[in-house]
Design a protein around this motif. Structure first.
Motif, PDB file in Angstrom:
ATOM      1  N   ARG A  37      36.755  17.580 -58.116  1.00 14.55           N
ATOM      2  CA  ARG A  37      37.342  16.850 -58.472  1.00 14.55           C
ATOM      3  C   ARG A  37      38.485  16.558 -59.085  1.00 14.55           C
ATOM      4  O   ARG A  37      37.859  16.294 -60.391  1.00 14.55           O
ATOM      5  CB  ARG A  37      37.056  15.555 -57.499  1.00 14.55           C
ATOM      6  CG  ARG A  37      36.457  15.839 -56.651  1.00 14.55           C
ATOM      7  CD  ARG A  37      36.268  14.377 -56.025  1.00 14.55           C
ATOM      8  NE  ARG A  37      35.940  14.407 -54.330  1.00 14.55           N
ATOM      9  CZ  ARG A  37      34.660  14.276 -54.077  1.00 14.55           C
ATOM     10  NH1 ARG A  37      33.384  14.429 -54.899  1.00 14.55           N
ATOM     11  NH2 ARG A  37      34.096  14.255 -52.709  1.00 14.55           N
ATOM     12  N   PRO A 106      28.322  17.352 -51.501  1.00 10.31           N
ATOM     13  CA  PRO A 106      28.742  15.949 -51.495  1.00 10.31           C
ATOM     14  C   PRO A 106      27.912  15.391 -51.327  1.00 10.31           C
ATOM     15  O   PRO A 106      27.721  15.518 -49.697  1.00 10.31           O
ATOM     16  CB  PRO A 106      30.166  15.384 -51.414  1.00 10.31           C
ATOM     17  CG  PRO A 106      31.259  16.962 -50.952  1.00 10.31           C
ATOM     18  CD  PRO A 106      29.989  17.830 -51.342  1.00 10.31           C
ATOM     19  N   ILE A 147      41.539  14.530 -56.413  1.00 13.17           N
ATOM     20  CA  ILE A 147      40.654  13.028 -56.180  1.00 13.17           C
ATOM     21  C   ILE A 147      40.526  13.556 -54.687  1.00 13.17           C
ATOM     22  O   ILE A 147      38.655  13.339 -54.841  1.00 13.17           O
ATOM     23  CB  ILE A 147      41.170  12.470 -57.393  1.00 13.17           C
ATOM     24  CG1 ILE A 147      41.828  12.415 -58.727  1.00 13.17           C
ATOM     25  CG2 ILE A 147      40.105  11.247 -57.097  1.00 13.17           C
ATOM     26  CD1 ILE A 147      42.397  11.113 -59.588  1.00 13.17           C
ATOM     27  N   ALA A 148      40.877  13.121 -53.964  1.00 12.75           N
ATOM     28  CA  ALA A 148      40.687  13.198 -52.726  1.00 12.75           C
ATOM     29  C   ALA A 148      40.453  14.465 -51.907  1.00 12.75           C
ATOM     30  O   ALA A 148      39.625  14.589 -50.719  1.00 12.75           O
ATOM     31  CB  ALA A 148      41.527  12.193 -51.888  1.00 12.75           C
ATOM     32  N   ALA A 149      39.799  15.386 -52.274  1.00  9.82           N
ATOM     33  CA  ALA A 149      39.730  16.385 -51.707  1.00  9.82           C
ATOM     34  C   ALA A 149      37.771  16.181 -51.044  1.00  9.82           C
ATOM     35  O   ALA A 149      37.281  15.987 -51.702  1.00  9.82           O
ATOM     36  CB  ALA A 149      39.077  18.213 -52.706  1.00  9.82           C
ATOM     37  N   ARG A 150      37.644  17.104 -50.288  1.00 11.38           N
ATOM     38  CA  ARG A 150      36.414  17.075 -49.415  1.00 11.38           C
ATOM     39  C   ARG A 150      35.405  18.469 -49.322  1.00 11.38           C
ATOM     40  O   ARG A 150      34.335  18.059 -49.121  1.00 11.38           O
ATOM     41  CB  ARG A 150      37.156  16.304 -47.674  1.00 11.38           C
ATOM     42  CG  ARG A 150      37.498  14.627 -47.880  1.00 11.38           C
ATOM     43  CD  ARG A 150      36.924  14.525 -46.418  1.00 11.38           C
ATOM     44  NE  ARG A 150      38.770  15.038 -45.331  1.00 11.38           N
ATOM     45  CZ  ARG A 150      39.506  14.851 -45.537  1.00 11.38           C
ATOM     46  NH1 ARG A 150      40.198  13.323 -46.173  1.00 11.38           N
ATOM     47  NH2 ARG A 150      40.743  15.072 -44.737  1.00 11.38           N
TER      48      ARG A 150
END
Lengths: 154, 203
Positions: A37, A106, A147-150
């Motif tokens: 990210r 994650p 930044i908000a990647a999953r």
């Protein structure tokens, strides 16, 4: 005399031969779906994720990381206890058994990128070198997503 | 097999049995017992704390009354769990679409020393626009966590830095403030989204 030459030749063959004997395994590691990210500045640590697939017949062990992006890259693991409290700690060496895959994802194992030297910018990539116990190393280019990647697809 | 061999085997077997019983006791009733499951958070109406949101407004538990709420704890120097939670929640909110228009979605920092109002404002701006970022003093943070029955702890890391262990569950509250349930960290979207929808429909 003859026998001592033979012994020397034999010894040097053994010596030269050694690295190929000991570097067994890490060349069979395939890294897939690497991603990370983007960072806000360089004060916060980053994290990178990927899967390590061992296509060989020997176990391989990931012992360390290197990257120009961060001064202290290390494999960390997040765990969440029965009360829902999450904590993070260095994971130590990561063994990948033959034919198996270990996922850095994650909420579990991740490449923790401490002491960023440069900002992680969305759309760029950075090289991450994986060092293995057999002395082998593998460098992968890790894409930097938002930044908000999953996941590896964003 | 003679008598003494039998006795030896018998002794070994009872030793193994005793050890197994001891290990069982240790894990179930003894000092190795897992901590009891966390208590339920208080209703928002019984909590007392004051913080500042990303826009600089003074906020607290009563600010949330009137609309259903999603509240979770974290810190912005967290490289793994927190961005994952925020992006998971952003995804749930995207799935819920316009239904979440009036929902409060609040990220409370457990690390106000580094997570100033400005830091929280920048951080939440990268996620779903409904997500607010609240930051308080150390003592207000303690009071907030106590109300939610959340825990956090500062842990030193290599090189003089520190990280925070913290409750990563996502708390759901009704618009009148009563606690309705949690979404556990990393709960799949197919479970999380219907849970939020149920909270929304009872409002």
């Amino acid at each position: 005399m003859k026998s001592s030459i033979a012994a020397t030749v034999f010894a040097s063959c053994l010596f030269i031969g050694l690295p190929t004997i000991t570097v067994a395994g890490s060349e069979d590691v395939v890294v897939e779906d690497a991603w990370s990210r983007a960072s806000i500045g360089i004060n916060r640590p980053g994290a990178a994720y990927m899967t390590l697939r061992n296509t060989g017949t020997d176990p391989v062990t990931l012992v360390g990381l290197e990257t120009p992006l961060a001064m202290m890259p290390d494999i960390h693991e997040t765990t969440t206890d029965a009360n829902g409290v999450s904590s993070m700690a260095p994971a130590g060496d990561i063994m990948v058994p033959p034919g198996e895959t270990v996922s850095l994802e994650p909420g579990g194992l991740h490449a923790m990128l401490m002491r960023l030297q440069i900002k992680m910018v969305e759309g760029e990539t950075f090289p991450l070198t994986l060092n293995f116990a057999d002395g082998g190393a593998l460098t992968v280019d890790v894409p930097i997503l938002g930044i908000a990647a999953r996941g590896p697809e964003g | 097999m003679n008598r003494s061999t039998l006795i030896t085997y018998g002794a070994a077997a009872s030793g193994v049995l005793a050890l197994a019983l001891f290990v069982g006791w240790w894990q179930v009733d003894g000092p190795g017992t897992p901590e009891p499951a966390a208590q339920r958070p208080l209703p928002l109406t019984q909590m007392k704390f004051q913080m500042t949101d990303q826009d600089g407004s003074t906020v607290g538990p009563t600010t949330l009354l009137g609309n259903p709420s999603i509240v979770f704890f974290g810190f912005t120097y967290c490289p793994d769990v927190c961005p994952t939670t925020l992006s998971d929640i952003s995804g749930w909110l995207d799935d819920l679409g316009d239904d979440v228009a009036d929902m409060n979605v609040v990220f409370i920092t457990v690390d106000p020393k580094r997570d100033t109002v400005a830091a929280m404002a920048e951080y939440v701006s990268y996620f779903h626009p409904a997500i607010q970022g609240w930051s308080g003093t150390l003592s207000e943070t303690t009071r907030a966590a106590a109300g939610f029955r959340a825990s956090y702890e500062k842990v030193a890391t290599e090189g003089g830095d520190y990280t925070m262990n913290h409750t990563a569950s996502v708390f759901l509250f009704a618009s009148e403030g009563q606690f309705l349930g949690t979404i556990d960290y990393h709960e799949p979207r197919e479970f999380a989204v219907p849970k939020i929808r149920r909270v929304l429909t009872r409002a």
